[in-house]
Design a protein around this motif. Sequence first.
Motif, PDB file in Angstrom:
ATOM      1  N   LEU B  13       0.766  -1.255   0.085  1.00  0.00           N
ATOM      2  CA  LEU B  13       0.018  -0.071  -0.170  1.00  0.00           C
ATOM      3  C   LEU B  13       0.709   1.286  -0.120  1.00  0.00           C
ATOM      4  O   LEU B  13       0.271   2.228  -0.345  1.00  0.00           O
ATOM      5  CB  LEU B  13      -0.834   0.017   1.162  1.00  0.00           C
ATOM      6  N   GLU B  15       4.539   3.122  -1.504  1.00  0.00           N
ATOM      7  CA  GLU B  15       5.423   2.773  -2.538  1.00  0.00           C
ATOM      8  C   GLU B  15       6.649   2.052  -2.366  1.00  0.00           C
ATOM      9  O   GLU B  15       7.164   1.237  -3.119  1.00  0.00           O
ATOM     10  CB  GLU B  15       6.137   4.328  -2.910  1.00  0.00           C
ATOM     11  N   GLY B  96      -0.441  -8.311  -3.754  1.00  0.00           N
ATOM     12  CA  GLY B  96       0.536  -7.495  -4.841  1.00  0.00           C
ATOM     13  C   GLY B  96      -0.147  -5.990  -5.025  1.00  0.00           C
ATOM     14  O   GLY B  96      -1.316  -5.721  -4.370  1.00  0.00           O
ATOM     15  N   PRO B  97       0.538  -5.283  -5.802  1.00  0.00           N
ATOM     16  CA  PRO B  97       0.104  -3.828  -6.062  1.00  0.00           C
ATOM     17  C   PRO B  97      -1.273  -3.999  -6.775  1.00  0.00           C
ATOM     18  O   PRO B  97      -1.778  -4.487  -7.171  1.00  0.00           O
ATOM     19  CB  PRO B  97       1.344  -3.339  -6.942  1.00  0.00           C
ATOM     20  N   PHE B  98      -1.827  -2.597  -6.526  1.00  0.00           N
ATOM     21  CA  PHE B  98      -3.349  -2.092  -6.909  1.00  0.00           C
ATOM     22  C   PHE B  98      -3.384  -1.018  -7.399  1.00  0.00           C
ATOM     23  O   PHE B  98      -2.917   0.155  -6.688  1.00  0.00           O
ATOM     24  CB  PHE B  98      -4.368  -2.353  -5.687  1.00  0.00           C
ATOM     25  N   SER B  99      -3.870  -0.750  -8.693  1.00  0.00           N
ATOM     26  CA  SER B  99      -4.186   0.418  -9.024  1.00  0.00           C
ATOM     27  C   SER B  99      -5.410   0.641  -9.978  1.00  0.00           C
ATOM     28  O   SER B  99      -5.906  -0.351 -10.742  1.00  0.00           O
ATOM     29  CB  SER B  99      -2.858   0.838 -10.215  1.00  0.00           C
ATOM     30  N   LEU B 100      -6.128   1.591  -9.999  1.00  0.00           N
ATOM     31  CA  LEU B 100      -7.375   1.993 -10.692  1.00  0.00           C
ATOM     32  C   LEU B 100      -6.778   3.148 -11.782  1.00  0.00           C
ATOM     33  O   LEU B 100      -7.969   3.328 -12.294  1.00  0.00           O
ATOM     34  CB  LEU B 100      -8.378   2.591  -9.670  1.00  0.00           C
ATOM     35  N   LYS B 101      -5.843   3.396 -11.752  1.00  0.00           N
ATOM     36  CA  LYS B 101      -5.148   4.442 -12.903  1.00  0.00           C
ATOM     37  C   LYS B 101      -5.618   3.720 -14.323  1.00  0.00           C
ATOM     38  O   LYS B 101      -5.534   2.692 -14.564  1.00  0.00           O
ATOM     39  CB  LYS B 101      -3.735   4.667 -12.643  1.00  0.00           C
ATOM     40  N   LYS B 102      -5.796   4.653 -15.278  1.00  0.00           N
ATOM     41  CA  LYS B 102      -5.973   4.202 -16.584  1.00  0.00           C
ATOM     42  C   LYS B 102      -4.767   3.633 -16.911  1.00  0.00           C
ATOM     43  O   LYS B 102      -3.595   4.209 -16.823  1.00  0.00           O
ATOM     44  CB  LYS B 102      -6.315   5.423 -17.467  1.00  0.00           C
TER      45      LYS B 102
END
Lengths: 350, 103
Positions: B13, B15, B96-102
Motif C-alpha cells: 500500500l 511505494e 500485490g500492487p493495486f491501481s485503478l489508474k488508466k
Amino acid sequence: MDERAFSAAQGFLLAAKMYWTTTLYRALRDEFLAKSSVDQKEQSVEDVAAILEDSPLYQYFAWLERHLQRMKYAGRYGLVPYHDERRGELLAALTGDAELDRDLELPGYYTGVDIHQHPGGLWSDATAALVYERGARSTTPMLGEAHKDLHDRFTDVVAAAGPPRRILDMGGGFGKSTGPLAERFPDSSVESVDLSAPCVTLGAHLAKQRQLDNVRYRQMDARSTDYSDASFDLVTSTMVLHELPTKALEELFDEALRVLEPGGRMVHLDFYSIPDGFRRFIHYGHARRNNEPFMQPLASTDLAALLKKKGFVDIEITPFKESEEIDIEKNDAWRFPWTVVTATKPEVSS
Amino acid sequence: MTTQRSGRPEQQLFEDPAVDRLMGVLMALATEHYVLRDRVRALEGQLAKTGTLDVSALDAEPTAAELAAAQADRDAFAEALLKPLLGEQQAKGATGPFSLKKK
C-alpha cells in the motif's frame, strides 16, 4: 490472553477505526476536492486514482483500512486466537437444531478467499461463526450498538408491502438478518439457508435462545435449494450479493425466481448505489483491502438490466438509510453504499 | 516459539513495501502499549482503593525469579511486534500492487 487485554486491544483498534472513518476519511476527501478541478460526479474511478494514489495520506488511509482489520482478526489479540483459546467451552454451549449437510460441496469462489480477512473464512473452523458474530459488532463503527438497528430497519422495508407468509432468507448466516425477520413477522415461517455449517449452527442456537419457533436454519447453497417451485412469497438476502461472482449471482436470482410464487417479492440489502467517482474509488479500494473480490463486480453490474433479463418486474434500486440519524446526502464520514434492491416475480410467466 | 507463516505476500500500500511492514510493527506496538496502559490504570485503581499501593516496591528492580516468570510473555510480545516484518497476509486473498489508474 485475558479478557481485559483482549477488550483493551480490540477497543484500541476500534477507536483507531473510528478515527479512520471520520477524521482521516474527511481529510482525504478534502485533499481530493482541493486537487480536483472538475465536477466530481463526472469523474471516473481512474480519474480519482490518478489524483489520489500517490498521496501519502491515501497510502496511510489504505494501510490502516487493511491492517486494522487484520489485527482485529489475527495476531496476538485477534478474534480468531481469542475464540480458539476458549473453543471447548464456547462450542459446548451451542444448542439448537441446525440442519447440516456434511456432503455439501462448497464452491471454489467461497473457499478461495478468506473474506473480511477472517483467517479460514466463515466455514473452515467450528468457532468461525462466533468469531464472525463478535467481529460484526464493530463492522460499521459509526453505528456501534445500533448495528442491530440496521436489520430492524430492513424489516421495515419488507413490511411496507404487507406481512409475508413464507420467507426464504438466502445466505442468512448466523441469523443477523433472519432473526429480525422472524421476530417482526411471528405468523410467518422463515427458512434461512447458508453455506457455512458454523453459521447455521450458531443461527439455530440463537433462535432457540430467543424462543423463535418460526425459523429453521439449514446448511444449503442458496443457488440450488431443495424447496419446491413457488414455495415462498418473499425471498431476501442481506449483504450476500456482493459475495458472489457474476455467474453465481445470476444462479441465485434464477433460484429466487423459481422458489417464489407468482407475484412474490425478492428484497436484497447490499452495497450498490454509489453517487460519485470518489466514493466509487473508496468502495473499490475497500473491496480489495478487505478481501471482497466480488464487491467491485457487483457495483459495476447493471443490476436492473440483469433482473429484467432474468424475468423479474417492478425492479427498484433505492439507497438505504442504515440508521435513523444518518443523512445520506450530508454524511461526510466513510460509510458503505447501502442499497435495497427489490423485484417481483410476474403473476404470469412471460 | 515457532512463527507460523502463510507464505502469501501481503498487499503493498506504500511505494516502499518496507513502510508497509514498519507500520505493522508500529501498530502492534501501539496496541500492546494500550493494553498495558489499560491494565496499569486498572491495577493502580484497585490498589489505591484498598490502600495497598506501595510505590517504592513498584519502582524496585525485578528479581531473577520475576524475570524468569515473565519469559513466555516477553517471547509472545516479541513475536507480535516483529512478525509483520515477514510481509505475509494472514487471510488468503488478493495480493500485490493495486491501481485503478488508466492503463
